[in-house]
Design an enzyme around this catalytic site. Sequence first.
Site, PDB file in Angstrom:
ATOM      1  N   SER A  49       0.849  -1.189   0.000  1.00 15.33           N
ATOM      2  CA  SER A  49       0.000   0.000   0.000  1.00 15.33           C
ATOM      3  C   SER A  49       0.890   1.247   0.000  1.00 15.33           C
ATOM      4  O   SER A  49       2.109   1.146   0.209  1.00 15.33           O
ATOM      5  CB  SER A  49      -0.862   0.007   1.264  1.00 15.33           C
ATOM      6  OG  SER A  49      -0.011   0.147   2.398  1.00 15.33           O
ATOM      7  N   ASP A  82      -0.757  -1.357  -4.215  1.00 16.95           N
ATOM      8  CA  ASP A  82      -2.142  -1.567  -3.786  1.00 16.95           C
ATOM      9  C   ASP A  82      -2.786  -0.209  -3.481  1.00 16.95           C
ATOM     10  O   ASP A  82      -2.227   0.595  -2.723  1.00 16.95           O
ATOM     11  CB  ASP A  82      -2.109  -2.451  -2.525  1.00 16.95           C
ATOM     12  CG  ASP A  82      -3.476  -2.939  -2.106  1.00 16.95           C
ATOM     13  OD1 ASP A  82      -4.346  -3.075  -2.971  1.00 16.95           O
ATOM     14  OD2 ASP A  82      -3.660  -3.188  -0.894  1.00 16.95           O
ATOM     15  N   HIS A  83      -3.940   0.061  -4.078  1.00 14.63           N
ATOM     16  CA  HIS A  83      -4.681   1.305  -3.837  1.00 14.63           C
ATOM     17  C   HIS A  83      -3.850   2.576  -4.061  1.00 14.63           C
ATOM     18  O   HIS A  83      -3.795   3.449  -3.192  1.00 14.63           O
ATOM     19  CB  HIS A  83      -5.269   1.337  -2.421  1.00 14.63           C
ATOM     20  CG  HIS A  83      -6.324   0.302  -2.202  1.00 14.63           C
ATOM     21  ND1 HIS A  83      -7.611   0.425  -2.655  1.00 14.63           N
ATOM     22  CD2 HIS A  83      -6.261  -0.909  -1.592  1.00 14.63           C
ATOM     23  CE1 HIS A  83      -8.309  -0.661  -2.325  1.00 14.63           C
ATOM     24  NE2 HIS A  83      -7.512  -1.491  -1.693  1.00 14.63           N
ATOM     25  N   ASP A 104      -6.570   3.530  -7.796  1.00 16.70           N
ATOM     26  CA  ASP A 104      -7.861   3.516  -7.100  1.00 16.70           C
ATOM     27  C   ASP A 104      -8.424   4.938  -7.090  1.00 16.70           C
ATOM     28  O   ASP A 104      -8.201   5.711  -6.178  1.00 16.70           O
ATOM     29  CB  ASP A 104      -7.699   2.984  -5.682  1.00 16.70           C
ATOM     30  CG  ASP A 104      -9.040   2.911  -4.965  1.00 16.70           C
ATOM     31  OD1 ASP A 104     -10.056   3.327  -5.556  1.00 16.70           O
ATOM     32  OD2 ASP A 104      -9.065   2.461  -3.810  1.00 16.70           O
ATOM     33  N   GLU A 134     -10.651   0.179  -9.819  1.00 17.89           N
ATOM     34  CA  GLU A 134     -11.784  -0.249  -8.977  1.00 17.89           C
ATOM     35  C   GLU A 134     -13.045   0.518  -9.358  1.00 17.89           C
ATOM     36  O   GLU A 134     -13.004   1.704  -9.634  1.00 17.89           O
ATOM     37  CB  GLU A 134     -11.438   0.019  -7.502  1.00 17.89           C
ATOM     38  CG  GLU A 134     -12.566  -0.371  -6.543  1.00 17.89           C
ATOM     39  CD  GLU A 134     -12.137  -0.306  -5.067  1.00 17.89           C
ATOM     40  OE1 GLU A 134     -11.000  -0.696  -4.754  1.00 17.89           O
ATOM     41  OE2 GLU A 134     -12.944   0.156  -4.251  1.00 17.89           O
ATOM     42  N   HIS A 210     -11.229  -7.424  -3.410  1.00 16.86           N
ATOM     43  CA  HIS A 210     -10.562  -6.757  -2.272  1.00 16.86           C
ATOM     44  C   HIS A 210     -11.256  -7.186  -0.988  1.00 16.86           C
ATOM     45  O   HIS A 210     -12.369  -7.707  -1.008  1.00 16.86           O
ATOM     46  CB  HIS A 210     -10.655  -5.235  -2.427  1.00 16.86           C
ATOM     47  CG  HIS A 210      -9.636  -4.708  -3.379  1.00 16.86           C
ATOM     48  ND1 HIS A 210      -8.536  -4.002  -2.966  1.00 16.86           N
ATOM     49  CD2 HIS A 210      -9.535  -4.829  -4.724  1.00 16.86           C
ATOM     50  CE1 HIS A 210      -7.794  -3.696  -4.021  1.00 16.86           C
ATOM     51  NE2 HIS A 210      -8.384  -4.178  -5.105  1.00 16.86           N
ATOM     52  N   ALA A 212     -10.630  -9.574   1.119  1.00 15.15           N
ATOM     53  CA  ALA A 212     -10.946 -11.006   1.008  1.00 15.15           C
ATOM     54  C   ALA A 212     -10.449 -11.848   2.176  1.00 15.15           C
ATOM     55  O   ALA A 212     -10.514 -13.073   2.116  1.00 15.15           O
ATOM     56  CB  ALA A 212     -10.373 -11.552  -0.303  1.00 15.15           C
ATOM     57  N   SER A 213      -9.973 -11.211   3.230  1.00 16.47           N
ATOM     58  CA  SER A 213      -9.503 -12.018   4.375  1.00 16.47           C
ATOM     59  C   SER A 213     -10.643 -12.841   4.953  1.00 16.47           C
ATOM     60  O   SER A 213     -11.788 -12.391   5.020  1.00 16.47           O
ATOM     61  CB  SER A 213      -8.906 -11.110   5.458  1.00 16.47           C
ATOM     62  OG  SER A 213      -7.566 -10.806   5.138  1.00 16.47           O
ATOM     63  N   ASN A 253      -7.269 -10.281  -2.779  1.00 16.91           N
ATOM     64  CA  ASN A 253      -6.440  -9.416  -1.934  1.00 16.91           C
ATOM     65  C   ASN A 253      -6.576  -9.738  -0.451  1.00 16.91           C
ATOM     66  O   ASN A 253      -7.697  -9.752   0.086  1.00 16.91           O
ATOM     67  CB  ASN A 253      -6.871  -7.959  -2.142  1.00 16.91           C
ATOM     68  CG  ASN A 253      -6.299  -7.359  -3.399  1.00 16.91           C
ATOM     69  OD1 ASN A 253      -5.945  -8.078  -4.328  1.00 16.91           O
ATOM     70  ND2 ASN A 253      -6.182  -6.049  -3.422  1.00 16.91           N
TER      71      ASN A 253
END
Length: 307
Positions: A49, A82-83, A104, A134, A210, A212-213, A253
């Site tokens: 990030s 990321d982002h 993003d 996104e 995104h 997705a944990s 992600n």
Amino acid sequence: MLISGAKLLKKAHEGGYAVGAFNFNNMEIAQAIFEAANEVSSPIIVQCSEGAIKYAGADMLHAIVKTLSEKYPHIPVALNLDHGTSFESCVHAIAHGFTSVMIDASHHNFEENLAITKEVVRVAHAADVGVEAELGRLMGIEDNIVVEGKNASLVDPDEAEKFVKESGVDYLAPAIGTSHGAFKFKGEPKLEFELLKEVKRRTGIPLVLHGASSIPDEVRASFEQTGGDLKGSKGVPANFLELAIKGGINKVNTDTDLRIAFMAQVRKVVKEKPSEIDPRNYFKPARAAVVAMLIERMKVLGSAGKI
Ligand code: G3H
Ligand code: 13P
Ligand code: ZN
């Protein structure tokens, strides 16, 4: 081998599986990601990030990945921003050897998002770097915005089709009901699978999930056993990940799961060995816990055995 994210995800899209995109900001977590990939012969995406870049520097993070990719030359790996929140941020990552960038601009309106993304695609493709964008907005669990009867925080398939055609983006993250962090759902987990399938049908490119944990029970338990508080936490169940992949997701992600798995072991050493002063004796079990968790995740994603 460090390769373009577009190339890596094209293969996943054609093969009907997903590659984990795992966040890191230190050596130990990066090592864990590569170790797990090596163990189960999986391609990987490692990602940073803007906060990670501020913490460690793009040069340092790239050097870690370059070193690991040379240690494990058979593992296809992409290094993703990321982002990225601006054109400049994406250019900075590309200049530091990243092979994938996410622009993003989803907080802007559609036309502005499209215009910024087009500019990033122009620069990135000249450097053989893949681009993610996104559509819709990843929200907190109660932040959904309803405009004219439509949920404005979810992706709109008409917009997705137009956006992909006009921007030339390589992969797209459609908002389908996930959010970042450990508290994703208030009641039962719910994702918009039909909407996902429609976006896949209309765009025909790799899609990204995104937030997705999963927060597996054993990972949560290991954190809580040391007095950690994750009350009310809820992730995306593993069977939802499988359904999402069937619906067209090719990049998954994940950051929160790695953080919890890692910090649970650090907490354990703090609790059990109050006089421990060697950082290695905290980080070694922490790194091993992340490896174990990622091996299971790569199997769920279907990327295991795809080298
Ligand atoms: O998408 C968010 C990732 O979990 C990165 O989080 O900005 O705290 O590094 P961060
Ligand atoms: P989690 O917070 O669910 O791990 O999501 C991470 C993510 O989407 C990074 O872009
Ligand atoms: Zn994200």
